[in-house]
Design a protein around this motif. Structure first.
Motif, PDB file in Angstrom:
ATOM      1  N   ILE A 132       0.674  -1.241   0.043  1.00 11.95           N
ATOM      2  CA  ILE A 132      -0.030   0.051   0.111  1.00 11.95           C
ATOM      3  C   ILE A 132       0.769   1.182   0.126  1.00 11.95           C
ATOM      4  N   GLN A 150       1.457   5.142   0.978  1.00 12.71           N
ATOM      5  CA  GLN A 150       0.770   5.414   2.248  1.00 12.71           C
ATOM      6  C   GLN A 150      -0.096   6.609   1.511  1.00 12.71           C
ATOM      7  N   THR A 195      -3.691   6.368   2.357  1.00 12.55           N
ATOM      8  CA  THR A 195      -4.273   6.553   3.439  1.00 12.55           C
ATOM      9  C   THR A 195      -3.748   7.628   4.276  1.00 12.55           C
ATOM     10  N   ALA A 248       0.093   3.499   9.802  1.00  6.00           N
ATOM     11  CA  ALA A 248       0.013   2.920   8.549  1.00  6.00           C
ATOM     12  C   ALA A 248       0.905   1.620   8.698  1.00  6.00           C
ATOM     13  N   TYR A 269      -1.538  -1.598   8.154  1.00  4.55           N
ATOM     14  CA  TYR A 269      -1.454  -2.433   7.036  1.00  4.55           C
ATOM     15  C   TYR A 269      -1.126  -3.823   7.604  1.00  4.55           C
ATOM     16  N   ILE A 294      -0.887  -7.351   5.405  1.00  2.00           N
ATOM     17  CA  ILE A 294       0.049  -6.669   4.352  1.00  2.00           C
ATOM     18  C   ILE A 294       1.539  -6.261   4.673  1.00  2.00           C
ATOM     19  N   ILE A 308       4.949  -1.647   2.104  1.00  2.00           N
ATOM     20  CA  ILE A 308       4.710  -0.464   2.243  1.00  2.00           C
ATOM     21  C   ILE A 308       5.382   0.488   0.963  1.00  2.00           C
ATOM     22  N   VAL A 330      -8.127  -0.116   3.207  1.00  2.00           N
ATOM     23  CA  VAL A 330      -7.443  -0.997   3.025  1.00  2.00           C
ATOM     24  C   VAL A 330      -7.926  -2.608   2.845  1.00  2.00           C
TER      25      VAL A 330
END
Length: 279
Positions: free
Chosen positions: A11, A13, A16, A24, A28, A33, A36, A264
């Protein structure tokens, strides 16, 4: 929770923005997850050492560090300062284990209309930064941005030009960061992904193109727009790409207003079929 393999999924950042760096990382990880893509303002707020330690403790890997400093200064001293800032950003990337810094290099300087001069400035800045990137082991991740960003955010707009630059500077110092939002429309997209091959692509960005698009921070969640993402994933499989997939979602009118944990969760559901390892 999705049963899909999330080992290649990160993901970004900016997806989010309500979450700080530690939020974060934990948010995640709580949904399985481990990847990052770090955004620089969150890194600066939390600190490089604290971020590196927290990432390690959480078992997280880093897909990229976003983004570079713009090099759209006509004043030589200011341009020199921007190049030096980019060297410090490369150092930060090395400290947190990011393989590349995503190069968003600036559009036209304020009050200037010479697009050719700005593109020459970008070229020369990358040429200067390449040896430093090679030395610290972090690549300059060349990301072509959609032409609508040419005036203000980046005058590096075509994936073909990015591949040409990698040809010039070498893939030890530079890499390709391809984003479907910026490239899906380009007739050369498939050809240039195949030209890049798996070695040049450091990370690949997912989102979707909404119709209508209301503003420049109005990207769609995967599946909500008109991009043929399964077809593009097929191209990547054909060339043997086995690197990360990032969800990078600018969405000030929708997803940024939601609970990040919800974003997410839905991201995992939507992206699952598009991030699984190749059979």
């Amino acid at each position: 929770m999705s049963g899909d393999d999330l080992s290649r999924f990160a993901i970004n950042q900016i997806t989010t923005p309500k979450w700080s760096m530690p939020q974060a990382i934990e948010g995640y990880a709580a949904q399985g997850i481990s990847g990052i893509a770090v955004w620089r303002n969150f890194l600066d707020d939390y600190g490089v050492e604290a971020t590196a330690r927290h990432l390690s403790d959480a078992g997280m890997w880093v897909a990229s560090l976003c983004t570079s400093a713009w090099v759209n200064e006509t004043d030589p001293a200011r341009l020199r300062a921007a190049i030096d800032t980019n060297k410090r950003i490369l150092d930060q990337a090395a400290a947190i284990g990011a393989p590349c810094v995503v190069m968003v290099v600036g559009g036209l300087p304020v009050g200037d209309k010479d697009l050719g001069a700005q593109r020459a400035r970008i070229h020369d800045s990358l040429v200067e930064l390449a040896p430093y990137a090679r030395a610290v082991g972090v690549k300059l991740g060349l990301e072509p941005l959609h032409p609508m960003y040419c005036g203000d955010r980046s005058a590096m707009n075509l994936i073909t030009d990015c591949n040409d630059m990698i040809d010039e500077l070498g893939d030890e110092a530079t890499s390709l960061v391809a984003d479907v939002y910026h490239c899906w429309w380009d007739p050369a997209f498939e050809r240039e992904l195949r030209r890049a091959g798996p070695k040049r692509i450091d990370t690949f960005h997912y989102c979707d193109w909404l119709v209508p698009t209301r503003n420049l921070r109005d990207r769609g969640m995967v599946g909500d727009g008109v991009i043929d993402l399964p077809r593009i994933r097929g191209w990547l499989d054909d060339i043997g790409y086995d690197g990360p997939f990032e969800l990078e979602l600018f969405s000030e009118l929708d997803w940024w207003e939601r609970d990040p944990a919800e974003t997410v969760r839905i991201a995992i559901e939507r992206c699952g079929p598009l991030i699984a390892p190749r059979n």
